[in-house]
Design a protein around this motif. Sequence first.
Motif, mmCIF file in Angstrom:
data_model
loop_
_atom_site.group_PDB
_atom_site.id
_atom_site.type_symbol
_atom_site.label_atom_id
_atom_site.label_comp_id
_atom_site.label_asym_id
_atom_site.label_seq_id
_atom_site.Cartn_x
_atom_site.Cartn_y
_atom_site.Cartn_z
ATOM 1 N N THR A 132 0.850 -1.185 0.000
ATOM 2 C CA THR A 132 0.000 0.000 0.000
ATOM 3 C C THR A 132 0.890 1.242 0.000
ATOM 4 O O THR A 132 2.104 1.158 0.276
ATOM 5 N N PRO A 133 0.337 2.430 -0.282
ATOM 6 C CA PRO A 133 1.151 3.651 -0.184
ATOM 7 C C PRO A 133 1.804 3.811 1.192
ATOM 8 O O PRO A 133 2.979 4.178 1.296
ATOM 9 N N TYR A 134 1.059 3.541 2.261
ATOM 10 C CA TYR A 134 1.625 3.647 3.603
ATOM 11 C C TYR A 134 2.712 2.592 3.815
ATOM 12 O O TYR A 134 3.749 2.857 4.436
ATOM 13 N N GLY A 135 2.478 1.397 3.290
ATOM 14 C CA GLY A 135 3.474 0.348 3.411
ATOM 15 C C GLY A 135 4.763 0.683 2.688
ATOM 16 O O GLY A 135 5.860 0.405 3.192
ATOM 17 N N ARG A 136 4.661 1.289 1.503
ATOM 18 C CA ARG A 136 5.872 1.671 0.775
ATOM 19 C C ARG A 136 6.672 2.698 1.567
ATOM 20 O O ARG A 136 7.911 2.643 1.611
ATOM 21 N N ASP A 137 5.976 3.634 2.206
ATOM 22 C CA ASP A 137 6.676 4.600 3.054
ATOM 23 C C ASP A 137 7.268 3.926 4.287
ATOM 24 O O ASP A 137 8.329 4.322 4.774
ATOM 25 N N THR A 138 6.594 2.913 4.804
ATOM 26 C CA THR A 138 7.133 2.158 5.937
ATOM 27 C C THR A 138 8.477 1.540 5.572
ATOM 28 O O THR A 138 9.437 1.607 6.346
ATOM 29 N N ALA A 139 8.565 0.919 4.399
ATOM 30 C CA ALA A 139 9.824 0.296 3.980
ATOM 31 C C ALA A 139 10.928 1.342 3.848
ATOM 32 O O ALA A 139 12.061 1.133 4.313
#
Length: 353
Positions: A132-139
């Motif tokens: 997800t967009p939030y997940g990509r930022d998490t990585a």
Amino acid sequence: MKTCEHSAPSICNLPLVEPRKLDPNIDRNRESLVRYIEKKWVNHTVSHYYFMQDQPQLTGQTNQLQAVRDAFDEWKNLGIGLDFIEVGDAAQAEFRIGFAPGSSWSYVGRDCIDLVPNHEDQTMNFGWDLTTPYGRDTALHEIGHAMGFPHEHQNHKAGIVWDEDAVYANFAGSPNYWDDATTYHNIIRKLSPQDATGSPWDRDSIMHYQFDAGLILSPAEYQQQPLIPSPGLSEMDIQEALKFYPDNSAAQWPELVPFLSHKLDITPGQQLDFTIEPNISRTYNIQTFGTMDTVIVLFEDDDAEPIYLAGDDDSGTNYNSKISQRLINGRRYYLRLRLYSAGASGEGGVMLW
């Protein structure tokens, strides 16, 4: 970290690490410089990452692994001097990555090797979907920690005044369920309290959490509206990465010649690189001189990538960095030296003998 998807996401929970002890009488400016730089890698380090798929409780699906690979590539494609290589052996990896549900976190910078030497132990975890967009930022966020970058909302230059009771109550509830010590460590605590170094507050940093309205007293605008950084790496994130890790590998590095001192003419945060090509196989000493705070790291060139041999860090102490290592005639070595503080005299040197 960032998101526009929902107002109360699970967020990064850094491992609790006690600050390195420095001399209690250390100059405040010197302390601030050390704290600002101490967890950064020397530039041109090749870091290795390993997915802990051999441990059932830490396995990730193929698309989650690829999301992490993509995030490493995004940082690397900025043109930084660090490199990231995936390996199939945990013993070769500085970053050991798992996917246990519930919490995302990483050790910061050199803590990955200084505090987690056992190759069976994790240094990074992803606890939710990274596609997800939030997940990509998490990585991107957790890899930023592994590169040595702290939480931006804890920047002492941010000037954030918290409604502490509201913050503790907010993070005690769903979805984080943090106790007060965890909330203090990840949010309330200020980093590097001396106002001597560090960049201005970047509210769009990938290293910044989002915060609901009502948790911040100042700046006053966030009493009535949430603080939600823009997605992706900010311009200041990119500048900071390039400042600490410039891609200057094509530069002609000076050679360290035995018994010839090389003056260190750099400013705090900068790095010098040297080549060493011994004509006699023996044990050599490499040492800094002067009142400077430095970290030195020695690598061997094996034609594929520089291999770590030894390092020493004298920051915040009254001794000088020193490495004693057997070097072999006909091989090439690299010495990386990063300066924390120039000391009272502002001068120093490094010598091989």
